[in-house]
Motif scaffolding. Structure first.
Motif, PDB file in Angstrom:
ATOM      1  N   ILE A   1       0.675  -1.190  -0.007  1.00 23.43           N
ATOM      2  CA  ILE A   1       0.065   0.023  -0.063  1.00 23.43           C
ATOM      3  C   ILE A   1       1.013   1.202   0.057  1.00 23.43           C
ATOM      4  CG2 ILE A   1      -1.472   1.480   1.504  1.00 23.43           C
ATOM      5  CD1 ILE A   1      -2.824  -1.345   2.298  1.00 23.43           C
ATOM      6  N   TYR A   2       1.962   1.161   0.883  1.00 19.49           N
ATOM      7  CA  TYR A   2       2.793   2.212   0.926  1.00 19.49           C
ATOM      8  C   TYR A   2       3.507   2.696  -0.463  1.00 19.49           C
ATOM      9  CZ  TYR A   2       7.236   4.880   1.406  1.00 19.49           C
ATOM     10  OH  TYR A   2       8.307   5.672   1.278  1.00 19.49           O
ATOM     11  N   LEU A   3       3.843   1.540  -1.298  1.00 22.07           N
ATOM     12  CA  LEU A   3       4.607   1.781  -2.611  1.00 22.07           C
ATOM     13  C   LEU A   3       3.591   2.317  -3.600  1.00 22.07           C
ATOM     14  CD1 LEU A   3       6.707  -1.604  -2.765  1.00 22.07           C
ATOM     15  CD2 LEU A   3       7.521   0.714  -2.311  1.00 22.07           C
TER      16      LEU A   3
ATOM     17  N   GLN B   1       3.531   5.772  -3.556  1.00 23.62           N
ATOM     18  CA  GLN B   1       4.648   6.447  -4.202  1.00 23.62           C
ATOM     19  C   GLN B   1       4.818   6.468  -5.710  1.00 23.62           C
ATOM     20  OE1 GLN B   1       6.745   8.035  -1.840  1.00 23.62           O
ATOM     21  NE2 GLN B   1       4.713   7.340  -0.675  1.00 23.62           N
ATOM     22  N   PHE B   2       3.683   5.504  -6.295  1.00 26.29           N
ATOM     23  CA  PHE B   2       3.969   5.518  -7.691  1.00 26.29           C
ATOM     24  C   PHE B   2       2.997   6.690  -8.506  1.00 26.29           C
ATOM     25  CE2 PHE B   2       4.553   0.576  -7.349  1.00 26.29           C
ATOM     26  CZ  PHE B   2       6.046   0.880  -7.021  1.00 26.29           C
ATOM     27  N   ASN B   3       3.340   6.875  -9.585  1.00 24.98           N
ATOM     28  CA  ASN B   3       2.677   7.853 -10.399  1.00 24.98           C
ATOM     29  C   ASN B   3       1.494   7.134 -11.086  1.00 24.98           C
ATOM     30  OD1 ASN B   3       2.219  10.193 -11.628  1.00 24.98           O
ATOM     31  ND2 ASN B   3       3.382   9.813 -13.520  1.00 24.98           N
TER      32      ASN B   3
ATOM     33  N   LYS C   1      -5.021   4.316  -7.653  1.00 19.28           N
ATOM     34  CA  LYS C   1      -4.195   4.235  -6.331  1.00 19.28           C
ATOM     35  C   LYS C   1      -5.426   3.859  -5.272  1.00 19.28           C
ATOM     36  CE  LYS C   1      -0.359   7.396  -6.562  1.00 19.28           C
ATOM     37  NZ  LYS C   1       0.421   8.357  -5.809  1.00 19.28           N
ATOM     38  N   SER C   2      -6.593   4.545  -5.278  1.00 14.64           N
ATOM     39  CA  SER C   2      -7.764   4.364  -4.466  1.00 14.64           C
ATOM     40  C   SER C   2      -8.272   2.750  -4.565  1.00 14.64           C
ATOM     41  CB  SER C   2      -8.880   5.641  -4.774  1.00 14.64           C
ATOM     42  OG  SER C   2      -8.505   6.643  -4.539  1.00 14.64           O
ATOM     43  N   SER C   3      -8.584   2.474  -5.711  1.00 12.13           N
ATOM     44  CA  SER C   3      -8.879   1.170  -6.068  1.00 12.13           C
ATOM     45  C   SER C   3      -8.065   0.071  -5.195  1.00 12.13           C
ATOM     46  CB  SER C   3      -9.087   0.734  -7.683  1.00 12.13           C
ATOM     47  OG  SER C   3      -9.999   1.697  -7.936  1.00 12.13           O
ATOM     48  N   ILE C   4      -6.703  -0.069  -5.741  1.00 14.56           N
ATOM     49  CA  ILE C   4      -5.620  -0.820  -5.135  1.00 14.56           C
ATOM     50  C   ILE C   4      -5.387  -0.611  -3.583  1.00 14.56           C
ATOM     51  CG2 ILE C   4      -3.144  -1.479  -5.223  1.00 14.56           C
ATOM     52  CD1 ILE C   4      -2.886  -0.276  -8.071  1.00 14.56           C
ATOM     53  N   ILE C   5      -5.530   0.244  -3.267  1.00 15.81           N
ATOM     54  CA  ILE C   5      -5.482   0.511  -1.576  1.00 15.81           C
ATOM     55  C   ILE C   5      -6.462  -0.066  -0.962  1.00 15.81           C
ATOM     56  CG2 ILE C   5      -5.384   2.442   0.109  1.00 15.81           C
ATOM     57  CD1 ILE C   5      -3.475   4.219  -1.742  1.00 15.81           C
TER      58      ILE C   5
END
Length: 242
Positions: free
Chosen positions: A170-172, A175-177, A183-187
């Protein structure tokens, strides 16, 4: 976190410069690492002291009530799901995820750094979990186990490793573009996976709810510590004076 760390090291440099005309440029980083170690040792010590509450009747009551509530939902379909989820939080599940992460790192980032860091976080969490289990020595719940287990109960290795491993992913991701939606979906997906792995251990009858809470807390301590150390190392390498 990185920006706060940069600011802290910058202020530390200013402080050392005003107190000493000459000092080793590496000193601010060593001091920061030392402070991080002191904090994590304090957190672990506090965590171990809190385990005294495992013997309290109040916690035993909560453990029983939460477990009984979750077990009321046992059915064949949900059992298959939680067995699958608990396997995702086991050795072979991590090997598959690490394999996928390796492929992504190779094709998109041309670097093994993130894979190495993720594996290191998992190893640190797993080794410390074994040590904590032996130190605390809590037996498994005396109810029907839907999967086989051989180790001790507290803290949950699955919960601790899931929080450390998938928490670091989640932290990584942050940091990604990537787009905000991605981002919201993956987190959200990884957060749901962490929670599901924890609940699966209660549902399958192999852990008390307090085991899961303890595992999540311990895993969070380690992932924050590892992220802090990785950032310190990165800043140290980029510092032109070192």
């Amino acid at each position: 976190m990185r920006q706060s760390l940069i600011e802290f090291i910058r202020n530390l440099k200013v402080f050392l410069r005003t107190k000493f005309k000459q000092y080793n440029s590496k000193l601010p980083y060593f001091i920061t690492v030392l402070l991080a170690l002191i904090i994590v040792v304090f957190c672990i010590n506090t965590f171990i002291e809190l385990t005294d509450t495992l013997k309290s009747e109040i916690l035993a009551t909560y453990d029983t009530q939460i477990t009984d509530y979750i077990l009321t939902y046992r059915n064949p379909s949900l059992t298959k799901y939680f067995v699958f989820v608990t396997n995702v939080g086991d050795l072979y599940g991590y090997l598959i995820v690490v394999g996928l992460a390796s492929a992504v790192s190779y094709y998109f980032f041309k670097s093994w750094k993130y894979v190495a860091q993720t594996v290191l976080v998992l190893l640190v969490a797993s080794i410390s979990n074994v040590m904590l289990k032996r130190f605390i020595d809590r037996a498994r719940p005396g109810i029907e186990h839907l999967v086989s287990v051989e180790t001790l109960s507290y803290p949950s290795g699955h919960a601790m490793s899931a929080m450390a491993f998938y928490g670091f992913l989640i932290y990584l991701v942050t940091q990604f573009n990537l787009s905000k939606l991605a981002k919201s979906s993956i987190i959200a997906g990884l957060s749901f996976l962490i929670l599901s792995i924890g609940i699966s251990r209660i549902y399958l009858g192999v852990h008390y709810p307090s085991d899961i809470a303890g595992g999540f807390i311990a895993g969070f301590i380690w992932v924050v510590f590892c992220i802090l150390i990785f950032n310190i190392i990165e800043l140290f390498r980029r510092d032109p004076k070192t």
